[in-house]
Design an enzyme around this catalytic site. Structure first.
Site, mmCIF file in Angstrom:
data_model
loop_
_atom_site.group_PDB
_atom_site.id
_atom_site.type_symbol
_atom_site.label_atom_id
_atom_site.label_comp_id
_atom_site.label_asym_id
_atom_site.label_seq_id
_atom_site.Cartn_x
_atom_site.Cartn_y
_atom_site.Cartn_z
ATOM 1 N N LEU A 148 -16.379 -47.868 37.108
ATOM 2 C CA LEU A 148 -15.393 -48.853 36.664
ATOM 3 C C LEU A 148 -14.464 -49.215 37.809
ATOM 4 C CD1 LEU A 148 -14.473 -47.283 33.194
ATOM 5 C CD2 LEU A 148 -16.265 -48.956 33.738
ATOM 6 N N CYS A 149 -14.238 -50.495 37.953
ATOM 7 C CA CYS A 149 -13.339 -50.988 38.992
ATOM 8 C C CYS A 149 -11.912 -51.004 38.453
ATOM 9 C CB CYS A 149 -13.760 -52.386 39.429
ATOM 10 S SG CYS A 149 -12.674 -53.106 40.684
#
Length: 227
Positions: A86-87
């Protein structure tokens, strides 16, 4: 393999979390690798995730806390792609924005906050609120049936999950028959059950009147004959 600094820091944070847990979150390292952490997020109330149980991982670099962890979610949520990095501003996507003073608790609080927002990011997905609620209802079943790592990391939750699943199934079984039996009667059925609105009842009423008139005339003739 964790550096001495990373090992010491992560052990310290684990003990701190045991003493002061983060609300709605449980997290702990794998017994064989302190750099591999597993978390459980309980879906916050008044959100599409309410009642859900979301399992994911934090994979810390050997030189933590100087670099951030990779963050993934394993349990389907309708918010994030499963098993995908996840960014986030506090993940390994953004090492330059990472602050070494941030801790595991900081990461978990940030993850819950981001999850309940509508912000779009790499690793996120867009689904309807109803879809996310559907996923939430299935999380406990998924975790004990389709998530082997969950069984290893959180064995204390297995029996509770089974109980909750059985309870939800029983409640659903009770609701369905009630819905079937509560079907409203149609207007046509109501008219059929109203005796004074039916043609048959009107005919019966006419015959009753005719019989009464006949007896009245017969009585009149009888008394007239006597006089």
């Amino acid at each position: 393999m964790a550096s001495k600094g990373a090992y010491k820091r992560l052990m310290k944070e684990y003990l701190a979390l045991q003493k002061n847990p983060v609300e709605l979150v449980d997290a702990k390292p794998a017994t064989e690798n302190i750099l591999e952490w597993h978390y459980i997020i309980t879906g916050p109330p008044d959100t599409p995730y309410e009642g859900g149980q979301y399992h994911g991982t934090l994979i810390f670099p050997p030189d933590y806390p100087f670099k951030p962890p990779a963050i993934r979610m394993i349990t389907p949520s309708g918010r994030f792609q499963t098993n995908t990095r996840l960014c986030l501003s506090f993940s390994d996507f953004h090492p330059k924005s990472w602050n070494p003073s941030w801790m595991v608790s900081t990461i978990l609080v940030g993850l819950v906050s981001f999850m309940t927002s509508d912000e779009i990011t790499t690793g996120g997905i867009v689904t309807s609120e109803s879809t996310r609620r559907t996923y939430a209802k299935d999380t406990k079943r998924f975790n004990i049936m389709d998530n082997p790592k969950f069984l290893i990391m959180f064995p204390e939750l297995i029996d509770k999950n089974r109980e909750d699943i059985a309870k939800a199934a029983a409640e659903a079984a009770l609701i369905e028959p009630q819905q079937i039996h509560s079907t409203p009667v149609s207007s046509n059925e109501c008219k059929k059950n109203e005796p004074f609105n039916s043609k048959q009842s009107w005919v019966k009423s006419r015959w009753s009147i005719a019989v009464l008139v006949f007896f009245a005339l017969a009585l009149a003739r009888f008394f007239g004959a006597d006089s």
